[in-house]
Design an enzyme around this catalytic site. Structure first.
Site, mmCIF file in Angstrom:
data_model
loop_
_atom_site.group_PDB
_atom_site.id
_atom_site.type_symbol
_atom_site.label_atom_id
_atom_site.label_comp_id
_atom_site.label_asym_id
_atom_site.label_seq_id
_atom_site.Cartn_x
_atom_site.Cartn_y
_atom_site.Cartn_z
ATOM 1 N N ALA A 44 0.827 -1.212 0.000
ATOM 2 C CA ALA A 44 0.000 0.000 0.000
ATOM 3 C C ALA A 44 0.858 1.258 0.000
ATOM 4 O O ALA A 44 0.344 2.374 0.065
ATOM 5 C CB ALA A 44 -0.924 -0.001 1.222
ATOM 6 N N GLY A 46 4.293 3.872 -1.221
ATOM 7 C CA GLY A 46 4.650 4.679 -2.395
ATOM 8 C C GLY A 46 5.205 3.827 -3.518
ATOM 9 O O GLY A 46 4.918 4.071 -4.700
ATOM 10 N N GLY A 48 4.948 0.294 -3.338
ATOM 11 C CA GLY A 48 4.081 -0.878 -3.410
ATOM 12 C C GLY A 48 2.927 -0.711 -4.390
ATOM 13 O O GLY A 48 2.617 -1.644 -5.147
ATOM 14 N N ASP A 68 0.103 -5.531 3.353
ATOM 15 C CA ASP A 68 0.633 -4.367 4.081
ATOM 16 C C ASP A 68 0.023 -4.404 5.470
ATOM 17 O O ASP A 68 -0.915 -5.180 5.728
ATOM 18 C CB ASP A 68 0.277 -3.052 3.347
ATOM 19 N N ARG A 115 13.592 7.701 3.105
ATOM 20 C CA ARG A 115 14.405 8.825 3.598
ATOM 21 C C ARG A 115 13.679 10.162 3.467
ATOM 22 O O ARG A 115 12.809 10.325 2.614
ATOM 23 C CB ARG A 115 15.679 8.946 2.753
ATOM 24 N N ASP A 184 19.658 1.531 -9.768
ATOM 25 C CA ASP A 184 20.966 2.114 -10.075
ATOM 26 C C ASP A 184 21.298 1.898 -11.553
ATOM 27 O O ASP A 184 21.868 2.776 -12.218
ATOM 28 C CB ASP A 184 22.053 1.481 -9.190
ATOM 29 N N HIS A 211 24.174 -0.602 -2.626
ATOM 30 C CA HIS A 211 23.124 0.368 -2.980
ATOM 31 C C HIS A 211 23.078 1.483 -1.936
ATOM 32 O O HIS A 211 22.112 1.605 -1.182
ATOM 33 C CB HIS A 211 21.759 -0.325 -3.108
HETATM 34 N N1 LIG Z 1 16.279 -0.595 -3.346
HETATM 35 C C1 LIG Z 1 16.015 0.573 -3.873
HETATM 36 O O1 LIG Z 1 16.565 0.925 -4.924
HETATM 37 C C2 LIG Z 1 15.002 1.478 -3.256
HETATM 38 C C3 LIG Z 1 14.468 2.556 -3.992
HETATM 39 C C4 LIG Z 1 13.511 3.361 -3.414
HETATM 40 C C5 LIG Z 1 13.098 3.125 -2.105
HETATM 41 N N2 LIG Z 1 13.624 2.090 -1.420
HETATM 42 C C6 LIG Z 1 13.172 1.783 -0.049
HETATM 43 O O2 LIG Z 1 11.904 1.144 -0.108
HETATM 44 C C7 LIG Z 1 11.235 1.330 1.139
HETATM 45 C C8 LIG Z 1 9.795 1.752 0.926
HETATM 46 O O3 LIG Z 1 9.749 3.013 0.319
HETATM 47 P P1 LIG Z 1 8.317 3.710 -0.011
HETATM 48 O O4 LIG Z 1 8.622 4.994 -0.653
HETATM 49 O O5 LIG Z 1 7.418 2.748 -0.682
HETATM 50 O O6 LIG Z 1 7.788 3.972 1.488
HETATM 51 P P2 LIG Z 1 6.262 4.180 1.958
HETATM 52 O O7 LIG Z 1 6.329 4.687 3.349
HETATM 53 O O8 LIG Z 1 5.518 4.966 0.956
HETATM 54 O O9 LIG Z 1 5.664 2.707 1.942
HETATM 55 C C9 LIG Z 1 6.152 1.724 2.788
HETATM 56 C C10 LIG Z 1 5.016 0.781 3.096
HETATM 57 O O10 LIG Z 1 5.532 -0.226 3.966
HETATM 58 C C11 LIG Z 1 4.484 -0.553 4.853
HETATM 59 N N3 LIG Z 1 4.978 -1.254 6.025
HETATM 60 C C12 LIG Z 1 5.566 -0.768 7.153
HETATM 61 N N4 LIG Z 1 5.817 -1.774 8.019
HETATM 62 C C13 LIG Z 1 5.399 -2.910 7.410
HETATM 63 C C14 LIG Z 1 5.380 -4.265 7.800
HETATM 64 N N5 LIG Z 1 5.855 -4.680 8.971
HETATM 65 N N6 LIG Z 1 4.865 -5.152 6.922
HETATM 66 C C15 LIG Z 1 4.391 -4.764 5.725
HETATM 67 N N7 LIG Z 1 4.373 -3.505 5.306
HETATM 68 C C16 LIG Z 1 4.874 -2.585 6.144
HETATM 69 C C17 LIG Z 1 3.834 0.787 5.197
HETATM 70 O O11 LIG Z 1 2.538 0.594 5.741
HETATM 71 C C18 LIG Z 1 3.833 1.450 3.832
HETATM 72 O O12 LIG Z 1 2.647 1.206 3.126
HETATM 73 C C19 LIG Z 1 12.086 2.342 1.906
HETATM 74 O O13 LIG Z 1 12.893 1.680 2.837
HETATM 75 C C20 LIG Z 1 12.939 2.970 0.830
HETATM 76 O O14 LIG Z 1 14.150 3.503 1.333
HETATM 77 C C21 LIG Z 1 14.557 1.274 -1.968
HETATM 78 O O1 LIG Z 2 17.510 7.126 -2.038
HETATM 79 C C1 LIG Z 2 16.720 6.492 -1.341
HETATM 80 O O2 LIG Z 2 16.629 6.648 -0.120
HETATM 81 C C2 LIG Z 2 15.787 5.503 -1.980
HETATM 82 C C3 LIG Z 2 16.471 4.568 -2.920
HETATM 83 O O3 LIG Z 2 17.481 3.839 -2.326
HETATM 84 C C4 LIG Z 2 16.959 5.224 -4.193
HETATM 85 O O4 LIG Z 2 18.064 4.922 -4.622
HETATM 86 O O5 LIG Z 2 16.196 6.015 -4.764
#
Ligand SMILES: NC(=O)c1ccc[n+]([C@@H]2O[C@H](COP(=O)([O-])OP(=O)(O)OC[C@H]3O[C@@H](n4cnc5c(N)ncnc54)[C@H](O)[C@@H]3O)[C@@H](O)[C@H]2O)c1
Ligand SMILES: O=C(O)C[C@H](O)C(=O)O
Length: 348
Positions: A44, A46, A48, A68, A115, A184, A211
């Site tokens: 649910a 950003g 997801g 979620d 972040r 990346d 990463h």
């Molecule tokens: N690997 C990458 O390249 C990359 C890129 C972007 C973001 N991210 C990471 O992805 C993660 C999510 O980012 P986002 O923007 O979707 O955040 P977000 O806050 O919009 O969404 C995160 C979701 O996780 C859910 N959540 C929290 N605890 C949970 C649990 N125990 N079980 C299931 N769901 C749970 C929240 O309810 C929320 O809906 C962050 O840690 C972000 O840093 C990684």
């Molecule tokens: O930069 C972040 O915190 C989210 C993610 O890892 C990204 O590379 O966009």
């Protein structure tokens, strides 16, 4: 009209994988595509939500399970109206996590906090490490053979945490655990194509390391099509790729980090995992996996995907002097993030 939108998204994803994969994938008839369940944990959020949309458009998925802690029934109802192959189920709350995971072939984890400006990915450790640990404990119980695509940050530490949880549960298979570093690669391709003035659809750039900041090392010396870029250009492209996440975090000004480009990248990587599982040959993507291509226990490099997950972790290939130096300088930070993850998983 709707069919053509679905087809163009599907073919964009297919083109982003290796071209040989694309040609072979088209040879499938829908009858011969196996049943595959994909679970998205954090569905649910950003990332997801658009990732759920993109996985709903993927014809390799037969069951799409959206989990979620809250908000998933609405997302699932919405996505389920799209007239593509997969059956969608939404699960909200920990008591439904087992059902969400049961029978999953691929589990994608974008659960956790993103972040805000001024933060590093490691600043997310205190909250996200616990979330990843509890989700991986459930994966070990309910779908121990699934391929796990870890998106939650800090990926450099959350992947080692997952590995330790699976080891403790007796289910660890290093071939089935992946840190998703595809964003990346997506960024490196986009930035390179812009600077080199080449067709972005034809660009390939491996990205190795980890990463986070300086641990992200795009190998522009291996980029294709070749371009005659200066050393300054290569350094600037490297820095922009390393800072790509921060660029988005600052532009969003407190409203989170990359979500749409990450959903796209996550969908490409999950699609590659599914193709590998289905026996499509020559599926190669960069990913952060257990590795011995360097002395570090986890490292991102090109990986060949197959019926069991990682079929082969490919070597780094020839590096420029600049890349060799940068590789050496990223190792201490990457090692310390790995050790931090391992310590957390074993002490709590
Ligand atoms: N690997 C990458 O390249 C990359 C890129 C972007 C973001 N991210 C990471 O992805 C993660 C999510 O980012 P986002 O923007 O979707 O955040 P977000 O806050 O919009 O969404 C995160 C979701 O996780 C859910 N959540 C929290 N605890 C949970 C649990 N125990 N079980 C299931 N769901 C749970 C929240 O309810 C929320 O809906 C962050 O840690 C972000 O840093 C990684
Ligand atoms: O930069 C972040 O915190 C989210 C993610 O890892 C990204 O590379 O966009």
């Amino acid at each position: 009209m709707r069919t053509s939108i679905v087809r163009s998204v599907q073919s964009a994803i297919a083109r982003s994988s290796s071209s040989s994969t694309y040609v072979r994938a088209r040879a499938y008839s829908s009858d011969s595509v196996p049943e595959r369940k994909v679970a998205v944990l954090g569905a649910a959020g950003g990332i997801g939500q658009p990732l759920a949309l993109l996985m709903k458009l993927n014809p390799l998925v037969s069951k799409l399970s959206l989990y979620d802690i809250a908000g998933t029934p609405g997302v699932a109802a919405d996505v389920s109206h799209i007239n593509t192959r997969s059956e969608v189920s939404g699960y909200a709350g920990e008591e439904h996590l087992g059902k969400a995971l049961e029978g999953a072939d691929v589990v994608i984890i974008p659960a956790g906090v993103p972040r805000k400006p001024g933060m590093t990915r490691d600043d997310l450790f205190n909250i996200n490490a616990g979330i990843v640990k509890s989700l991986c404990t459930a994966i070990a119980k309910y779908c121990p053979h699934a391929l796990v695509n870890m998106i939650s940050n800090p990926v450099n530490s959350t992947v080692p945490i997952a590995a330790e949880v699976f080891k403790k549960a007796g289910t660890y298979d290093e071939k089935r655990l992946f840190g998703v570093t595809t964003l990346d690669v997506v960024r490196a391709k986009t930035f390179y194509a812009g600077k080199a003035n080449v067709n972005v659809a034809e660009v390939n750039v491996p990205v190795i390391g980890g990463h986070a900041g300086i641990t992200i090392l795009p190998l522009f010396s291996q980029a294709t099509p070749k371009a005659n870029l200066s050393d300054e250009d290569i350094k600037a492209l490297t820095k922009r790729t390393q800072d790509g996440g921060t660029e988005v975090v600052e532009a969003k000004a407190g409203k989170g980090s990359a979500t749409l480009s990450m959903a796209y990248a996550g969908a490409i990587f999950a699609d590659a995992c599914l193709k590998g599982l289905n026996g499509v040959p020559d599926v190669v993507e960069c990913s952060y996996v257990q590795s011995n291509v360097t002395e570090l226990p986890f490292f991102a490099s090109k990986v060949r995907l197959g019926k069991n997950g990682v079929e082969e972790v490919l070597g780094l290939g020839p590096l420029s002097d600049y890349e060799k130096e940068t590789l050496e300088s990223l190792k201490p930070e990457l090692l310390s993030s790995i050790e931090k993850g391992i310590k957390f998983a074993n002490q709590s």
